[in-house]
Design an enzyme around this catalytic site. Structure first.
Site, PDB file in Angstrom:
ATOM      1  N   ILE A 155       0.768  -1.403   0.122  1.00  0.00           N
ATOM      2  CA  ILE A 155       0.176   0.099  -0.156  1.00  0.00           C
ATOM      3  C   ILE A 155       0.643   1.260  -0.046  1.00  0.00           C
ATOM      4  CG2 ILE A 155      -1.697   1.515   1.379  1.00  0.00           C
ATOM      5  CD1 ILE A 155      -2.848  -1.254   2.145  1.00  0.00           C
ATOM      6  N   SER A 199      -5.772  -0.684  10.457  1.00  0.00           N
ATOM      7  CA  SER A 199      -6.167  -1.898   9.838  1.00  0.00           C
ATOM      8  C   SER A 199      -7.313  -2.167  10.403  1.00  0.00           C
ATOM      9  CB  SER A 199      -4.947  -3.017  10.374  1.00  0.00           C
ATOM     10  OG  SER A 199      -5.605  -4.223   9.731  1.00  0.00           O
ATOM     11  N   TYR A 212      -0.317  -8.474  15.751  1.00  0.00           N
ATOM     12  CA  TYR A 212      -0.230  -7.773  14.779  1.00  0.00           C
ATOM     13  C   TYR A 212      -1.603  -6.764  14.947  1.00  0.00           C
ATOM     14  CZ  TYR A 212      -1.101  -5.566  10.162  1.00  0.00           C
ATOM     15  OH  TYR A 212      -1.305  -4.749   9.103  1.00  0.00           O
ATOM     16  N   LYS A 238      -1.422  -2.531  15.360  1.00  0.00           N
ATOM     17  CA  LYS A 238      -2.283  -1.539  14.667  1.00  0.00           C
ATOM     18  C   LYS A 238      -3.205  -0.766  15.375  1.00  0.00           C
ATOM     19  CE  LYS A 238      -1.447  -1.062  10.857  1.00  0.00           C
ATOM     20  NZ  LYS A 238      -0.352  -0.291  10.490  1.00  0.00           N
TER      21      LYS A 238
END
Length: 315
Positions: free
Chosen positions: A32, A155, A180, A184
């Site tokens: 991204i 996210s 993870y 985020k």
């Protein structure tokens, strides 16, 4: 009677010009981040690709220059897992920065738990603590711009997570995908808390949080060697394409947050359709993200873990 003309609808393929502005995109060499950089480069902005890998950065620059003739782009050696290096990296950007997109990140799928050189869990240490510390060194440059912006790439994976403030580093219960998502979430909390502190200090800098929805490699346009798309991968991704999109589209909320003067600090932006795909739109701040008490405790913990405090340079 006279009326003030309304702004035209935002068009992701017809971006406003941004000559004279400089934007740093962390992790701008891939995924991204690359598409954020490519889209911003088409506006005439000077784009700096923050990357810890010089070879990958050089490859991304070559692709970007081929796609956007005359693009004003360069690379910056930036390792968010090495906190001591960030002050020097920020100093090389010059006296002014118009925006930074905190996009770089590490995502691990399997154990074992890994740590940065500073002893922090790798995903939390890179995705959150690295950007938290970098913000400390970038804020004076952002404050020197007319309307500096910090754009934090969160996210959708964070929507179902909650922080464990007693185990931010996942020392006692390490599950990679959960860690993870929490890293985020920590980034997103910090982005909103930063804006609260900026507003309290009367700063001209704004902090915006965005997320890309569901962005798949299989739906992403080819940009070899930065991104190579195969026919097999494209076919395997067809079922998910009904509700998800490519990483080029995943870049749209961040690009709008950088460029659109109607985007304000403290807001959350994501894809229009179910928060998963489509043009960027403002969405309500998720209920758990609105908990300022959690964000304040996270800020204090982050200050202790990094040894720096972005709050000391607000104004």
């Amino acid at each position: 009677m006279s009326s003030v003309p309304s702004a035209p609808p935002w068009d992701v393929r017809r971006l406003p010009r941004a000559e004279g502005r400089t934007v740093l995109v962390t992790g701008g060499n891939a995924g991204i981040g690359y598409f954020i950089a490519e889209q911003l480069a088409t506006t005439g902005a000077a784009v700096v690709l923050g990357s810890r890998d010089p070879a990958k950065a050089a490859a991304a620059l070559a692709v970007l220059r081929a796609r956007v003739p005359g693009a004003r782009v360069r690379a910056l050696r930036l390792d968010l897992a090495d906190l001591a290096s960030l002050r020097t990296a920020a100093a090389s950007l010059g006296p002014r920065l118009d925006a930074v997109v905190h996009n770089a990140g590490v995502a691990l799928d399997h154990p074992p738990r890994r740590e940065t050189a500073d002893g922090h869990e790798l995903m939390f240490g890179t995705n959150h603590l690295g950007h938290f510390a970098l913000t400390r060194w970038l804020l004076p440059l952002l404050a020197a711009a007319p309307a500096g912006r910090v754009v934090t790439m969160g996210s959708f994976a964070a929507k179902t997570e909650r922080l464990d403030l007693a185990d931010l580093q996942s020392r006692h219960d390490y599950r990679p995908k959960r860690s993870y998502g929490r890293s985020k979430l920590a980034q997103m909390h910090a982005g909103l808390e930063l804006d609260r502190r900026l507003r309290a200090a009367g700063s001209t800098v704004a902090s915006v949080v965005v997320h890309p929805g569901g962005a798949l490699d299989s739906r992403t346009p080819a940009r070899p060697p930065v991104h190579v798309r195969t026919a097999g991968g494209w076919l395997r991704g067809l079922p998910a394409a009904v509700v998800l999109q490519g990483k080029d589209a995943g870049a749209w909320p961040a690009v709008r947050a950088v460029l659109d003067p109607a985007v304000a600090g403290g807001q959350l932006w994501g894809p229009r359709v179910l928060g998963l795909r489509g043009a960027p739109r403002r969405e309500p701040v998720w209920h758990h993200l609105a908990d300022a008490a959690v964000a304040d405790r996270l800020w204090a913990a982050s200050r202790e873990l990094t040894g720096v405090d972005p709050g000391t340079v607000l104004g």
